[in-house]
Design a protein around this motif. Structure first.
Motif, short mmCIF file in Angstrom:
data_model
loop_
_atom_site.label_atom_id
_atom_site.label_comp_id
_atom_site.label_asym_id
_atom_site.label_seq_id
_atom_site.Cartn_x
_atom_site.Cartn_y
_atom_site.Cartn_z
N ARG A 1 0.79 -1.40 -0.03
CA ARG A 1 0.12 -0.15 0.27
C ARG A 1 0.94 1.28 0.00
O ARG A 1 0.67 2.16 -0.57
CB ARG A 1 -0.85 0.18 1.25
N ALA A 2 1.92 1.16 0.90
CA ALA A 2 2.62 2.38 0.91
C ALA A 2 3.32 2.58 -0.51
O ALA A 2 3.97 4.03 -0.56
CB ALA A 2 3.97 2.08 2.27
N ALA A 3 3.65 1.52 -1.26
CA ALA A 3 4.34 1.90 -2.45
C ALA A 3 3.30 2.14 -3.61
O ALA A 3 3.66 2.21 -4.83
CB ALA A 3 5.23 0.59 -2.94
N GLY A 4 2.15 1.96 -3.29
CA GLY A 4 1.00 2.15 -4.32
C GLY A 4 0.68 1.15 -4.96
O GLY A 4 -0.05 1.17 -6.07
N LEU A 5 0.83 -0.17 -4.37
CA LEU A 5 0.38 -1.45 -5.04
C LEU A 5 -0.62 -2.03 -4.32
O LEU A 5 -0.84 -1.75 -2.83
CB LEU A 5 1.56 -2.27 -5.05
N LYS A 6 -1.40 -3.00 -5.07
CA LYS A 6 -2.40 -3.86 -4.19
C LYS A 6 -1.52 -4.75 -3.60
O LYS A 6 -0.57 -5.20 -4.16
CB LYS A 6 -3.36 -4.54 -5.27
N GLY A 7 -2.26 -5.36 -2.56
CA GLY A 7 -1.39 -6.41 -1.92
C GLY A 7 -2.40 -7.55 -1.58
O GLY A 7 -3.74 -7.05 -1.13
N TYR A 8 -2.07 -8.76 -1.68
CA TYR A 8 -3.05 -10.12 -1.37
C TYR A 8 -2.45 -10.85 -0.22
O TYR A 8 -1.17 -10.98 -0.44
CB TYR A 8 -3.32 -10.73 -2.60
N LEU A 9 -3.18 -11.14 0.68
CA LEU A 9 -2.72 -11.75 1.80
C LEU A 9 -2.85 -13.51 1.49
O LEU A 9 -3.93 -13.87 1.39
CB LEU A 9 -3.46 -11.61 3.10
N PHE A 10 -1.73 -14.17 1.47
CA PHE A 10 -1.87 -15.53 1.18
C PHE A 10 -1.89 -16.47 2.32
O PHE A 10 -1.25 -16.27 3.28
CB PHE A 10 -0.62 -15.87 0.32
N SER A 11 -2.70 -17.38 2.08
CA SER A 11 -3.08 -18.38 2.93
C SER A 11 -2.13 -19.23 3.24
O SER A 11 -2.17 -20.20 4.68
CB SER A 11 -4.32 -18.89 2.88
N GLY A 12 -1.05 -19.63 2.60
CA GLY A 12 -0.18 -20.72 2.76
C GLY A 12 -0.62 -22.02 2.11
O GLY A 12 0.20 -22.90 2.40
N HIS A 13 -1.44 -22.31 1.38
CA HIS A 13 -1.70 -23.35 0.54
C HIS A 13 -1.22 -23.45 -0.51
O HIS A 13 0.13 -23.39 -0.63
CB HIS A 13 -3.22 -23.65 0.71
N ASN A 14 -1.98 -23.48 -1.67
CA ASN A 14 -1.28 -23.79 -2.91
C ASN A 14 -1.16 -22.40 -3.60
O ASN A 14 -2.20 -21.59 -3.94
CB ASN A 14 -1.95 -24.59 -3.89
N LEU A 15 -0.15 -21.98 -3.99
CA LEU A 15 0.36 -20.43 -4.43
C LEU A 15 -0.27 -20.35 -5.95
O LEU A 15 -0.80 -19.40 -6.23
CB LEU A 15 1.80 -19.93 -4.24
N GLU A 16 0.02 -21.15 -6.75
CA GLU A 16 -0.59 -21.40 -8.12
C GLU A 16 -2.12 -20.91 -8.10
O GLU A 16 -2.61 -20.30 -8.90
CB GLU A 16 -0.13 -22.56 -8.86
N LEU A 17 -2.71 -21.78 -7.30
CA LEU A 17 -4.18 -21.61 -7.28
C LEU A 17 -4.67 -20.45 -6.60
O LEU A 17 -5.72 -20.04 -7.20
CB LEU A 17 -4.66 -22.83 -6.37
N PHE A 18 -3.88 -19.87 -5.64
CA PHE A 18 -4.15 -18.64 -5.14
C PHE A 18 -3.98 -17.48 -6.40
O PHE A 18 -4.92 -16.38 -6.33
CB PHE A 18 -3.27 -18.32 -3.93
N LEU A 19 -2.88 -17.74 -6.94
CA LEU A 19 -2.56 -16.54 -7.81
C LEU A 19 -3.41 -16.52 -9.16
O LEU A 19 -3.67 -15.60 -9.86
CB LEU A 19 -0.94 -16.63 -8.28
N LYS A 20 -3.91 -17.52 -9.72
CA LYS A 20 -4.44 -17.84 -11.03
C LYS A 20 -5.52 -16.76 -11.17
O LYS A 20 -5.71 -16.10 -12.02
CB LYS A 20 -4.91 -19.11 -11.40
N PRO A 21 -6.61 -16.53 -10.32
CA PRO A 21 -7.78 -15.66 -9.98
C PRO A 21 -7.40 -14.18 -10.20
O PRO A 21 -8.33 -13.23 -10.53
CB PRO A 21 -8.64 -15.86 -9.12
N LEU A 22 -6.00 -13.82 -9.91
CA LEU A 22 -5.51 -12.49 -9.76
C LEU A 22 -4.89 -12.28 -11.17
O LEU A 22 -4.74 -10.71 -11.15
CB LEU A 22 -4.47 -12.31 -8.60
N LEU A 23 -4.69 -13.02 -12.10
CA LEU A 23 -4.00 -12.66 -13.26
C LEU A 23 -4.95 -12.65 -14.41
O LEU A 23 -6.15 -13.24 -14.28
CB LEU A 23 -3.15 -13.84 -13.70
N PRO A 24 -4.80 -11.85 -15.41
CA PRO A 24 -5.94 -11.67 -16.40
C PRO A 24 -5.69 -13.06 -17.28
O PRO A 24 -4.92 -13.90 -17.26
CB PRO A 24 -5.00 -10.62 -17.35
N THR A 25 -7.00 -13.29 -17.79
CA THR A 25 -7.11 -14.67 -18.47
C THR A 25 -6.99 -14.16 -19.87
O THR A 25 -7.41 -13.09 -20.52
CB THR A 25 -8.44 -15.44 -18.38
N GLY A 26 -6.25 -15.24 -20.78
CA GLY A 26 -5.87 -14.71 -22.23
C GLY A 26 -7.25 -14.86 -23.01
O GLY A 26 -7.45 -14.33 -23.87
#
Length: 176
Positions: free
Chosen positions: A151-176
């Motif tokens: 936030r201080a750098a002007g970015l969005k931030g997401y709190l990761f739960s610690g399970h599967n990072l790929e599954l957490f990340l995919k919805p945050l990325l644009p789909t082709g």
């Protein structure tokens, strides 16, 4: 004519915290033999790379200030992580770490630093060095201090739960 980073088209970036996001947080990790990747972490980095995003690591490493290991150990671990990621065609564009802590036992590292999260220094340093599209960039961390730095750098931030990072990340990325 040489091109400077400012001449290049800006690209989005994902800023990853290290311990608790890319690898299991075992406390003061500095040995490659003790690193356990979070499920989906390497694949998440590759997904970011495949979309043309920058992939950065920003990590507090107060173990240096506490005298538990040295900066050379941090760099060696990051080199090992980069080699492991390369095996699946993934890469981190830059590893940033903060060795300082105001209560450190090693005098030269015992200080407050604007690079220590929740301060945004590591992120803002990367934003100065790389042509990042901040509007499409974000940070993934496992602590509230990570999100404060984003936030201080002007970015969005997401709190990761610690399970599967790929599954957490995919919805945050644009789909082709």
């Amino acid at each position: 004519m040489n091109s400077s980073p400012e001449d290049k088209a800006s690209r989005p970036a994902v800023f990853f915290d290290r311990d608790g996001v890319l690898n299991k947080d075992i406390g003061y990790l500095f040995e490659a033999g003790k690193l356990v990747w979070i499920d989906g972490a390497r694949e998440a980095v590759k997904a970011v790379n495949d979309l043309g995003y920058f992939a950065f690591v920003v990590t507090n490493q107060s173990g240096v200030a506490r005298g538990l290991y040295e900066e050379a150990h941090v760099r060696a671990l990051h080199d090992w992580m980069a080699d492991e990621l390369a095996k699946i065609g993934a890469r981190i564009d830059a590893f940033e770490y903060c060795p300082y802590h105001p209560e450190g036992t090693v005098k030269r590292y015992r200080q407050a630093s604007d690079r220590r999260k929740p301060s945004p220094g590591m992120i803002t340093d990367l934003l100065q060095r790389f042509p990042v599209d901040t509007g499409r960039s974000f940070l993934i961390g496992d602590q509230p201090t990570d999100l404060e730095a984003a936030r201080a750098a002007g970015l969005k931030g997401y709190l990761f739960s610690g399970h599967n990072l790929e599954l957490f990340l995919k919805p945050l990325l644009p789909t082709g």
